[in-house]
Each structure stands twice: as C-alpha cells, then as structure tokens.
Design a protein around this motif. Structure first.
Motif, PDB file in Angstrom:
ATOM      1  N   ARG A 138       0.838  -1.213   0.000  1.00 15.30           N
ATOM      2  CA  ARG A 138       0.000   0.000   0.000  1.00 15.30           C
ATOM      3  C   ARG A 138       0.867   1.255   0.000  1.00 15.30           C
ATOM      4  N   LYS A 139       2.016   1.167   0.620  1.00 14.66           N
ATOM      5  CA  LYS A 139       2.943   2.308   0.679  1.00 14.66           C
ATOM      6  C   LYS A 139       3.504   2.630  -0.702  1.00 14.66           C
ATOM      7  N   PHE A 140       3.858   1.575  -1.460  1.00 11.14           N
ATOM      8  CA  PHE A 140       4.525   1.800  -2.744  1.00 11.14           C
ATOM      9  C   PHE A 140       3.560   1.828  -3.935  1.00 11.14           C
ATOM     10  N   ARG A 141       2.402   1.187  -3.816  1.00 11.38           N
ATOM     11  CA  ARG A 141       1.374   1.226  -4.867  1.00 11.38           C
ATOM     12  C   ARG A 141       1.978   0.974  -6.249  1.00 11.38           C
ATOM     13  N   LEU A 142       2.456  -0.223  -6.466  1.00 11.42           N
ATOM     14  CA  LEU A 142       3.103  -0.580  -7.723  1.00 11.42           C
ATOM     15  C   LEU A 142       2.127  -0.435  -8.891  1.00 11.42           C
ATOM     16  N   PRO A 143       2.533   0.224  -9.947  1.00  6.38           N
ATOM     17  CA  PRO A 143       1.620   0.474 -11.063  1.00  6.38           C
ATOM     18  C   PRO A 143       1.141  -0.791 -11.771  1.00  6.38           C
ATOM     19  N   ARG A 144       1.945  -1.866 -11.719  1.00  4.25           N
ATOM     20  CA  ARG A 144       1.567  -3.097 -12.418  1.00  4.25           C
ATOM     21  C   ARG A 144       1.331  -4.270 -11.465  1.00  4.25           C
ATOM     22  N   GLY A 145       1.288  -4.025 -10.169  1.00  6.85           N
ATOM     23  CA  GLY A 145       0.991  -5.098  -9.223  1.00  6.85           C
ATOM     24  C   GLY A 145       1.992  -6.234  -9.304  1.00  6.85           C
ATOM     25  N   GLY A 146       1.464  -7.462  -9.386  1.00  6.29           N
ATOM     26  CA  GLY A 146       2.340  -8.615  -9.453  1.00  6.29           C
ATOM     27  C   GLY A 146       1.598  -9.901  -9.131  1.00  6.29           C
ATOM     28  N   ILE A 147       2.344 -10.888  -8.671  1.00  6.39           N
ATOM     29  CA  ILE A 147       1.790 -12.194  -8.317  1.00  6.39           C
ATOM     30  C   ILE A 147       2.254 -12.559  -6.917  1.00  6.39           C
ATOM     31  N   CYS A 148       1.314 -12.924  -6.055  1.00  2.32           N
ATOM     32  CA  CYS A 148       1.675 -13.492  -4.756  1.00  2.32           C
ATOM     33  C   CYS A 148       1.798 -14.998  -4.958  1.00  2.32           C
ATOM     34  N   HIS A 149       3.029 -15.441  -5.014  1.00  2.15           N
ATOM     35  CA  HIS A 149       3.336 -16.829  -5.351  1.00  2.15           C
ATOM     36  C   HIS A 149       2.948 -17.772  -4.210  1.00  2.15           C
ATOM     37  N   ALA A 150       2.434 -18.947  -4.577  1.00  2.80           N
ATOM     38  CA  ALA A 150       2.043 -19.979  -3.599  1.00  2.80           C
ATOM     39  C   ALA A 150       1.185 -19.385  -2.483  1.00  2.80           C
ATOM     40  N   PHE A 151       0.154 -18.663  -2.881  1.00  4.88           N
ATOM     41  CA  PHE A 151      -0.656 -17.951  -1.896  1.00  4.88           C
ATOM     42  C   PHE A 151      -1.314 -18.921  -0.917  1.00  4.88           C
ATOM     43  N   ASN A 152      -1.220 -18.595   0.369  1.00  5.68           N
ATOM     44  CA  ASN A 152      -1.834 -19.439   1.399  1.00  5.68           C
ATOM     45  C   ASN A 152      -2.418 -18.600   2.529  1.00  5.68           C
ATOM     46  N   GLY A 153      -2.756 -17.352   2.215  1.00  4.69           N
ATOM     47  CA  GLY A 153      -3.331 -16.477   3.224  1.00  4.69           C
ATOM     48  C   GLY A 153      -4.834 -16.674   3.342  1.00  4.69           C
ATOM     49  N   SER A 154      -5.491 -15.717   3.978  1.00  3.33           N
ATOM     50  CA  SER A 154      -6.935 -15.786   4.169  1.00  3.33           C
ATOM     51  C   SER A 154      -7.660 -15.219   2.956  1.00  3.33           C
ATOM     52  N   LEU A 155      -8.965 -15.449   2.911  1.00  3.29           N
ATOM     53  CA  LEU A 155      -9.781 -14.897   1.838  1.00  3.29           C
ATOM     54  C   LEU A 155      -9.761 -13.372   1.913  1.00  3.29           C
ATOM     55  N   GLN A 156      -9.780 -12.822   3.101  1.00  5.34           N
ATOM     56  CA  GLN A 156      -9.721 -11.371   3.268  1.00  5.34           C
ATOM     57  C   GLN A 156      -8.400 -10.812   2.741  1.00  5.34           C
ATOM     58  N   GLN A 157      -7.300 -11.481   3.050  1.00  6.74           N
ATOM     59  CA  GLN A 157      -6.000 -11.041   2.550  1.00  6.74           C
ATOM     60  C   GLN A 157      -5.929 -11.168   1.031  1.00  6.74           C
ATOM     61  N   ALA A 158      -6.536 -12.228   0.496  1.00  2.55           N
ATOM     62  CA  ALA A 158      -6.577 -12.401  -0.950  1.00  2.55           C
ATOM     63  C   ALA A 158      -7.260 -11.208  -1.613  1.00  2.55           C
ATOM     64  N   ARG A 159      -8.355 -10.776  -1.035  1.00  2.58           N
ATOM     65  CA  ARG A 159      -9.087  -9.636  -1.600  1.00  2.58           C
ATOM     66  C   ARG A 159      -8.271  -8.358  -1.528  1.00  2.58           C
TER      67      ARG A 159
END
Length: 234
Positions: free
Chosen positions: A121-142
């Motif tokens: 949120r601090k850097f706000r990357l213009p092209r985002g990216g991929i969270c590899h091997a995601f295993n967080g919560s549904l809220q974090q996914a959103r």
C-alpha cells in the motif's frame, strides 16, 4: 526438463532469480531458449548471500535486460531466527526499484501477509504482481486483488489435507488466479518427496478443475491469459 514440459503443454515458463550471483546464468538460459522469461530479485531467505552493491547491479540489469518481473522478493517470517528488519529493508529497497521501473513483482510471503500488504500500500506498484504460492486468508486475498495482484496456486493444491487452500481455489474468481510449480520445490502429491518440475503443471490444473467443477481447458485458457496480461509475455 524443458522437452518434457513442452510435451506436457507447458510452453511458457517464468524463471525467477534468487541471488545476484545467479542472475547472469539465469539471463543466459532464458536468452537461449524459447518460452523462458527471466525475473530478477533477491530472495528474503538468502540474506547472507546479498550485498549492499546488489541493488545497483539489480537496477543496471533491469535497464539492460528488461526482465518480465522483479522476483522472487518478499518477506518470510516463518524461520524462528529470521532477521525481520533486514528482510524488510531489502524488500522495501526492491519495491522502490519496481515502482520506479514499472515492473510487476513476484512475491514470496510466509507468515507475513499483513506486513507485506502494508508495504504494498505504501509503494502502490503500477503493475501489481503475483503473490506466489498464496496461502493467506480470503480477506488477505481480496486485499492483494485490490492492489492489482494475481494469486499463484501450485503443487500444494493437489494434497487432500490442503483444506484452506481448496476453499480459496473454489471461492476466488478465476480472473485473479495463475498456475505455477515453484520447481524444484513444492511437488504435487503424486511426486511427494521428489524433485518438482514444470512438466507437472497439468496436475495442478486438473486439481483446480476438480475443485471448481469446471472444464480444465477453460481454466488453462484463463489462467494463462492472466499471466500473459500481467507479465506482458509474448
């Protein structure tokens, strides 16, 4: 490995960097083989291999070699003796370069999703990216989705006990999902304890199709399109 992967229908592979010492070999491999795309980054679990001068080398390499992403970068607070401060400093420095260069990032995150999201949120990357091997919560996914990120699913999806991951695979929109292997790590259930390989990606695809009760070809088309669009693959 490449011959077998291509026979299995895996024709585009992103190869992420881990340490600066490996970038030259990685770039040469990708330049010499069709369908291989380099990403350059300093992995959070290899702090002892990174040097302060690596940041300048990274900026120069990005300018000269135009990788498709910066990665694998991120935070990993799983090991008990991890140096969180050094990891965070390294991660912030790379996020700054990604922001300035306009590159998406490939994230490695364990036990640190909230901290990672705060920095994104601090850097706000213009092209985002991929969270590899995601295993967080549904809220974090959103929250990742709101920041322009796709979520990677790999071999762990094939294990019967991956109940949390199975729920995510069913509930998340297909438009934010990409498939991966993370070879040589994280093999599918059929290869447990063995060296992983990109040729096993169809097993991840079939597991996702079974979980969602959707056509595998449709999923393959959409997840491939997601990766191509985000990373601007040719």
């Amino acid at each position: 490995v490449l011959d077998r992967a291509r026979t299995a229908g895996v024709t585009r592979i992103v190869v992420p960097g881990i340490t600066a010492a490996g970038w030259e070999r990685l770039l040469a491999l990708c330049a010499g083989e069709a369908g291989l795309y380099p990403a350059l980054g300093l992995h959070p679990l290899f702090l002892d291999h990174h040097q302060p001068a690596d940041m300048q080398v990274l900026e120069t390499a990005i300018a000269h070699h135009a990788p498709v992403a910066m990665g694998e970068i991120g935070l990993d607070f799983y090991p008990p003796a991890v140096d969180r401060e050094r990891q965070t400093t390294l991660f912030e420095a790379q996020l700054r370069i990604a922001s300035e260069s306009g590159l998406p990032v490939l994230l490695h995150v364990r036990k640190a999703h909230d901290e990672t999201l705060k920095l994104l949120r601090k850097f706000r990357l213009p092209r985002g990216g991929i969270c590899h091997a995601f295993n967080g919560s549904l809220q974090q996914a959103r929250q990742y989705m709101e920041l322009g990120f796709k979520l990677g699913f790999g071999g762990m999806l094939t294990y019967e006990r991956s109940h949390k991951l199975h729920r995510l695979a069913r509930e998340l929109p297909l438009e934010v999902m990409v498939l991966e292997t993370d070879a040589p790590d994280m093999p599918p259930a059929s290869r447990h304890g063995q060296r992983n390989s990109p040729e096993y990606l169809p097993e991840v695809l079939q597991a996702l199709a079974n979980l969602r009760d959707e056509d595998a070809d449709t999923i393959a088309t959409q997840t491939t399109a997601n990766a191509i669009e985000l990373l601007k693959l040719t």
